[in-house]
Design a protein around this motif. Structure first.
Motif, PDB file in Angstrom:
ATOM      1  N   ASP A  44       0.842  -1.188   0.000  1.00  0.00           N
ATOM      2  CA  ASP A  44       0.000   0.000   0.000  1.00  0.00           C
ATOM      3  C   ASP A  44       0.881   1.244   0.000  1.00  0.00           C
ATOM      4  OD1 ASP A  44      -2.301   1.435   0.001  1.00  0.00           O
ATOM      5  OD2 ASP A  44      -3.003   0.770   1.981  1.00  0.00           O
ATOM      6  N   VAL A  45       1.169   1.773  -1.200  1.00  0.00           N
ATOM      7  CA  VAL A  45       2.010   2.965  -1.338  1.00  0.00           C
ATOM      8  C   VAL A  45       1.425   3.896  -2.395  1.00  0.00           C
ATOM      9  CG1 VAL A  45       4.208   1.933  -0.617  1.00  0.00           C
ATOM     10  CG2 VAL A  45       3.507   1.779  -2.994  1.00  0.00           C
ATOM     11  N   LEU A  50       0.332  -1.674  -4.921  1.00  0.00           N
ATOM     12  CA  LEU A  50       1.187  -2.043  -6.044  1.00  0.00           C
ATOM     13  C   LEU A  50       1.874  -3.370  -5.757  1.00  0.00           C
ATOM     14  CD1 LEU A  50       2.930   1.389  -6.785  1.00  0.00           C
ATOM     15  CD2 LEU A  50       1.121   0.295  -8.105  1.00  0.00           C
ATOM     16  N   PRO A  51       2.114  -4.174  -6.807  1.00  0.00           N
ATOM     17  CA  PRO A  51       2.862  -5.419  -6.608  1.00  0.00           C
ATOM     18  C   PRO A  51       4.277  -5.095  -6.137  1.00  0.00           C
ATOM     19  CG  PRO A  51       1.909  -5.330  -8.820  1.00  0.00           C
ATOM     20  CD  PRO A  51       1.698  -3.997  -8.198  1.00  0.00           C
ATOM     21  N   LEU A  52       4.798  -5.930  -5.260  1.00  0.00           N
ATOM     22  CA  LEU A  52       6.135  -5.726  -4.708  1.00  0.00           C
ATOM     23  C   LEU A  52       7.182  -5.585  -5.814  1.00  0.00           C
ATOM     24  CD1 LEU A  52       8.040  -5.600  -2.286  1.00  0.00           C
ATOM     25  CD2 LEU A  52       8.081  -8.088  -2.278  1.00  0.00           C
ATOM     26  N   ASN A  53       7.041  -6.352  -6.893  1.00  0.00           N
ATOM     27  CA  ASN A  53       8.050  -6.307  -7.957  1.00  0.00           C
ATOM     28  C   ASN A  53       8.028  -5.003  -8.755  1.00  0.00           C
ATOM     29  OD1 ASN A  53       5.810  -6.692  -9.574  1.00  0.00           O
ATOM     30  ND2 ASN A  53       6.378  -8.752 -10.214  1.00  0.00           N
ATOM     31  N   GLN A  54       7.035  -4.133  -8.515  1.00  0.00           N
ATOM     32  CA  GLN A  54       7.022  -2.819  -9.159  1.00  0.00           C
ATOM     33  C   GLN A  54       7.642  -1.745  -8.260  1.00  0.00           C
ATOM     34  OE1 GLN A  54       3.171  -1.714 -10.695  1.00  0.00           O
ATOM     35  NE2 GLN A  54       3.014  -3.558 -11.946  1.00  0.00           N
ATOM     36  N   LEU A  55       8.057  -2.142  -7.069  1.00  0.00           N
ATOM     37  CA  LEU A  55       8.654  -1.206  -6.123  1.00  0.00           C
ATOM     38  C   LEU A  55      10.093  -1.553  -5.800  1.00  0.00           C
ATOM     39  CD1 LEU A  55       5.653  -1.149  -3.625  1.00  0.00           C
ATOM     40  CD2 LEU A  55       6.271   0.671  -5.227  1.00  0.00           C
ATOM     41  N   SER A  56      10.572  -2.687  -6.334  1.00  0.00           N
ATOM     42  CA  SER A  56      11.885  -3.173  -5.916  1.00  0.00           C
ATOM     43  C   SER A  56      12.450  -4.178  -6.915  1.00  0.00           C
ATOM     44  CB  SER A  56      11.745  -3.853  -4.557  1.00  0.00           C
ATOM     45  OG  SER A  56      10.865  -4.967  -4.670  1.00  0.00           O
ATOM     46  N   ASN A  74      11.751   5.569   1.290  1.00  0.00           N
ATOM     47  CA  ASN A  74      10.580   5.914   2.110  1.00  0.00           C
ATOM     48  C   ASN A  74       9.601   4.737   2.236  1.00  0.00           C
ATOM     49  OD1 ASN A  74      11.476   8.599   2.430  1.00  0.00           O
ATOM     50  ND2 ASN A  74      10.548   9.183   0.473  1.00  0.00           N
ATOM     51  N   ASN A  75       9.726   3.753   1.358  1.00  0.00           N
ATOM     52  CA  ASN A  75       8.794   2.622   1.350  1.00  0.00           C
ATOM     53  C   ASN A  75       9.314   1.385   2.087  1.00  0.00           C
ATOM     54  OD1 ASN A  75       6.958   4.083  -0.208  1.00  0.00           O
ATOM     55  ND2 ASN A  75       7.876   3.384  -2.118  1.00  0.00           N
ATOM     56  N   ILE A  76      10.519   1.454   2.629  1.00  0.00           N
ATOM     57  CA  ILE A  76      11.133   0.275   3.263  1.00  0.00           C
ATOM     58  C   ILE A  76      10.219  -0.350   4.320  1.00  0.00           C
ATOM     59  CG2 ILE A  76      13.007  -0.481   4.780  1.00  0.00           C
ATOM     60  CD1 ILE A  76      14.145  -0.148   2.165  1.00  0.00           C
ATOM     61  N   GLN A  77       9.751   0.462   5.260  1.00  0.00           N
ATOM     62  CA  GLN A  77       8.966  -0.072   6.379  1.00  0.00           C
ATOM     63  C   GLN A  77       7.653  -0.708   5.920  1.00  0.00           C
ATOM     64  OE1 GLN A  77      10.306  -0.375   9.365  1.00  0.00           O
ATOM     65  NE2 GLN A  77      12.113   0.667   8.533  1.00  0.00           N
ATOM     66  N   GLU A  95      18.151  -3.962   6.158  1.00  0.00           N
ATOM     67  CA  GLU A  95      19.497  -3.395   6.275  1.00  0.00           C
ATOM     68  C   GLU A  95      19.582  -2.276   5.244  1.00  0.00           C
ATOM     69  OE1 GLU A  95      22.228  -6.550   5.468  1.00  0.00           O
ATOM     70  OE2 GLU A  95      21.400  -7.839   7.016  1.00  0.00           O
ATOM     71  N   GLY A  96      19.319  -1.037   5.642  1.00  0.00           N
ATOM     72  CA  GLY A  96      19.321   0.083   4.709  1.00  0.00           C
ATOM     73  C   GLY A  96      18.173  -0.048   3.732  1.00  0.00           C
ATOM     74  N   ASN A  97      18.457  -0.001   2.420  1.00  0.00           N
ATOM     75  CA  ASN A  97      17.419  -0.156   1.396  1.00  0.00           C
ATOM     76  C   ASN A  97      17.227  -1.621   0.998  1.00  0.00           C
ATOM     77  OD1 ASN A  97      17.185   2.596   1.349  1.00  0.00           O
ATOM     78  ND2 ASN A  97      17.376   2.781  -0.866  1.00  0.00           N
TER      79      ASN A  97
END
Length: 187
Positions: A44-45, A50-56, A74-77, A95-97
């Motif tokens: 939820d961003v 969005l699917p996780l694979n579109q954010l990472s 900003n979306n890590i958490q 661990e970081g990003n």
């Protein structure tokens, strides 16, 4: 090949059942890290899911570890929370990003259960392929009854349809056997 039976159409219809079977198998966790394991995770961003694979970027550096490299820090958490809440039994560590997700080993009992699930997927796919064969054979028989094809063409088309069906059912058995070995492999 006769002019009456479109073998490519038969194969296209059966290919869909085979692809669906392979997609079902990809969702089964075999104790190894696979980027497909995270396909159903939505985050939820930006005001939507969005699917996780579109954010990472998702990678598997070794068989027991998934790495998720989140593009926007900003979306890590929220990504970590989505993974934790996904009912996959995963425990992400940030661990970081970068989010590391160790894949816990499966118990022998759970492995046996997963092989039964894979077998059920295989059986469902075989049923789908046999239903396609049945529909095609019915069409062939209707054409014969309406005198659109000869008796010889009817038998030839039925034989071709059966051979294609046997090939696809055999392919499902081979894919299932490979997946069962993968699930039961403890290494």
């Amino acid at each position: 090949m006769t002019d009456n039976l479109d073998e490519n159409l038969v194969k296209q219809r059966m290919d869909k059942a085979l692809i669906s079977f392979q997609n079902d198998l990809n969702s089964i966790r075999a104790g190894r890290a696979s980027i497909n394991m995270l396909d159903q995770i939505f985050v939820d961003v930006y005001g939507s899911k969005l699917p996780l694979n579109q954010l990472s970027n998702i990678s598997t550096p070794d068989p027991r570890l998934l790495m998720v490299s989140v593009w926007d820090s900003n979306n890590i958490q929220v990504v970590e929370k989505s993974i934790r809440d996904s009912n996959l039994g995963l425990n992400p560590m940030t661990e970081g990003n970068l989010i590391r997700i160790p894949i816990p080993p499966l118990s022998e009992e759970r492995r046996r259960e997963l092989t039964k699930v894979a077998s059920q997927y295989a059986e469902n796919s075989k049923i789908a392929i046999r239903n396609i064969r049945r529909d095609i054979i019915e069409d062939i028989r209707k054409k014969h009854k309406n005198s659109d094809i000869t008796e010889d063409d009817k038998h030839k088309d039925e034989d071709i349809t059966q051979k294609i069906t046997d090939t696809y059912v055999g392919n499902i058995d081979k894919i299932l056997e490979k997946k069962e070995k993968e699930i039961l492999d403890i290494s």
